[in-house]
Scaffold this active site. Structure first.
Site, short mmCIF file in Angstrom:
data_model
loop_
_atom_site.label_atom_id
_atom_site.label_comp_id
_atom_site.label_asym_id
_atom_site.label_seq_id
_atom_site.Cartn_x
_atom_site.Cartn_y
_atom_site.Cartn_z
N ASP A 49 -6.83 46.78 131.70
CA ASP A 49 -7.18 48.00 131.18
C ASP A 49 -7.29 47.82 129.51
O ASP A 49 -6.94 46.84 129.07
CB ASP A 49 -5.76 48.82 131.39
CG ASP A 49 -5.66 50.27 130.59
OD1 ASP A 49 -6.76 50.87 131.01
OD2 ASP A 49 -4.88 50.45 129.98
N ASP A 51 -7.29 50.93 126.94
CA ASP A 51 -6.68 51.78 126.27
C ASP A 51 -5.22 51.45 126.12
O ASP A 51 -4.51 51.69 127.16
CB ASP A 51 -6.84 53.32 126.44
CG ASP A 51 -8.50 53.64 126.41
OD1 ASP A 51 -9.01 53.05 125.84
OD2 ASP A 51 -8.83 54.80 126.94
N ARG A 113 -29.97 62.66 127.07
CA ARG A 113 -29.85 61.47 125.92
C ARG A 113 -30.08 60.17 126.42
O ARG A 113 -29.87 59.83 127.77
CB ARG A 113 -28.42 61.55 125.36
CG ARG A 113 -28.06 62.73 124.67
CD ARG A 113 -26.62 62.60 123.87
NE ARG A 113 -26.60 63.97 123.16
CZ ARG A 113 -26.88 64.21 122.00
NH1 ARG A 113 -27.66 63.48 121.41
NH2 ARG A 113 -26.57 65.52 121.38
N THR A 156 -11.67 50.15 133.10
CA THR A 156 -11.40 51.41 132.28
C THR A 156 -12.25 52.51 132.60
O THR A 156 -13.21 52.29 132.99
CB THR A 156 -11.62 51.34 130.74
OG1 THR A 156 -11.44 52.19 129.70
CG2 THR A 156 -13.09 50.49 130.37
N LYS A 201 -9.85 52.79 139.89
CA LYS A 201 -9.91 51.25 139.28
C LYS A 201 -9.52 50.35 140.52
O LYS A 201 -9.90 49.39 140.55
CB LYS A 201 -8.63 51.48 138.31
CG LYS A 201 -9.20 52.05 136.83
CD LYS A 201 -8.06 51.61 136.08
CE LYS A 201 -8.47 52.32 134.62
NZ LYS A 201 -7.58 52.07 133.52
N ASN A 227 -0.50 55.46 135.41
CA ASN A 227 -1.63 55.96 136.40
C ASN A 227 -2.34 54.61 136.92
O ASN A 227 -3.26 54.88 137.94
CB ASN A 227 -2.55 56.63 135.51
CG ASN A 227 -2.01 58.09 135.13
OD1 ASN A 227 -1.38 58.81 135.88
ND2 ASN A 227 -2.18 58.24 133.70
#
Length: 297
Positions: A49, A51, A113, A156, A201, A227
């Site tokens: 992961d 963060d 974008r 992530t 994930k 999580n």
């Protein structure tokens, strides 16, 4: 809410999670095909992961700060994003309607974008705001796997383009991240599946493992968040890194190893003695990208 409605919503969420996982695995496998080096250990790998596990804070928040500095949105918008993250970290629960709304706002921001624009900004912002926020202890764990001849992927909810930048700068194999649909190099404003979060994930890790011939029992996963228990549960070795209280409790109950680099004290060791021996996040992409560029024509 009627029971049948809850069942439909649950089934829909599961379908989006599976789609998100498979799309992320496909993107990661395509990226891997360009690599020349072949690791000596082909059936074991590590999944990290990002963060608060690999990086201090939320990568998408750092990206949002960089965008704010470039006048993509105001500092008050950034403060609002930080407040949403704080609420999530304190409450620890997701609001499905809130996430859905934020996701729609986020997609309206990226629609039209170019992928190239976002990648270029990501490269710049990584150097400015992220490079010095990598946990040295976690990076050392990743290097340990690389030195053992194993491949290492980030997993992530951050956009896959940003996740790839982080992985490349750290010398890792690649990244599994949220995939936003693009046509001819321009974002359409739709996600492929959903945010890569929670069960998504786990689906991504399974899908990539199937593509690459990995033996999940020989693989290791690292995270800070409860999580990510679904992802941690699909591999042979799970390690809680800088864990929140929910994950710390799960790790204790299941005998998972715990590494905490936040205080400088030696990590609490639970269960497996060596790794090789065996939030924010969900709303981060949506909230961070939701703040539209001011004055956009």
């Amino acid at each position: 809410m009627p029971l049948w409605r809850r069942d439909v919503d649950s089934s829909e969420r599961e379908s989006r999670a599976i789609a998100a996982g498979e799309a992320s695995a496909e993107a990661a496998a395509a990226e891997l095909e360009a690599a020349l080096a072949v690791p000596p250990d082909l059936t074991a790998a590590a999944f990290f992961d990002v963060d608060n596990t690999m990086m201090m804070g939320a990568s998408i928040f750092h990206f949002a700060r960089g965008l704010a500095a470039r006048k993509y949105f105001t500092t008050s918008d950034l403060a609002g994003f930080a407040w949403q993250q704080l609420k999530f970290r304190i409450g620890g629960k997701e609001d499905a309607d809130g996430i859905r709304s934020s996701r729609e706002q986020a997609l309206s921001f990226v629609a039209g974008r170019s992928v190239e624009e976002l990648v270029t900004l990501g490269e710049e912002i990584y150097d400015e705001l992220m490079a010095d926020r990598i946990w040295s202890g976690t990076r050392a764990l990743a290097q340990m796997h690389l030195d053992a001849g194993q491949r290492v992927w980030l997993v992530t909810a951050t956009p896959v383009e940003l996740a790839r930048i982080i992985a490349r700068r750290l010398g890792l194999t690649g990244a599994l991240g949220t995939v936003a649909e693009s046509v001819d190099g321009v974002y359409t404003g739709r996600l492929v599946g959903d945010l890569l979060h929670g069960p998504g994930k786990a689906h991504a890790v399974r899908a990539l493992s199937a593509r690459e011939g990995l033996n999940l029992r020989r693989c290791t996963a690292y995270s800070d968040s409860v999580n990510d228990v679904p992802m941690l549960s699909v591999v042979g070795t799970a390690v809680a890194v800088n864990p929140d209280q929910g994950l710390r409790d799960v790790a204790r109950a299941r005998g998972w190893e715990v590494r905490d680099f936040r205080t400088g004290r030696k990590a609490a060791r639970i269960g497996v003695p060596t790794v090789l021996g065996a939030g924010v996040v969900a709303g981060a992409l949506a909230a961070g990208m939701a703040y539209r560029r001011r004055g956009r024509s």
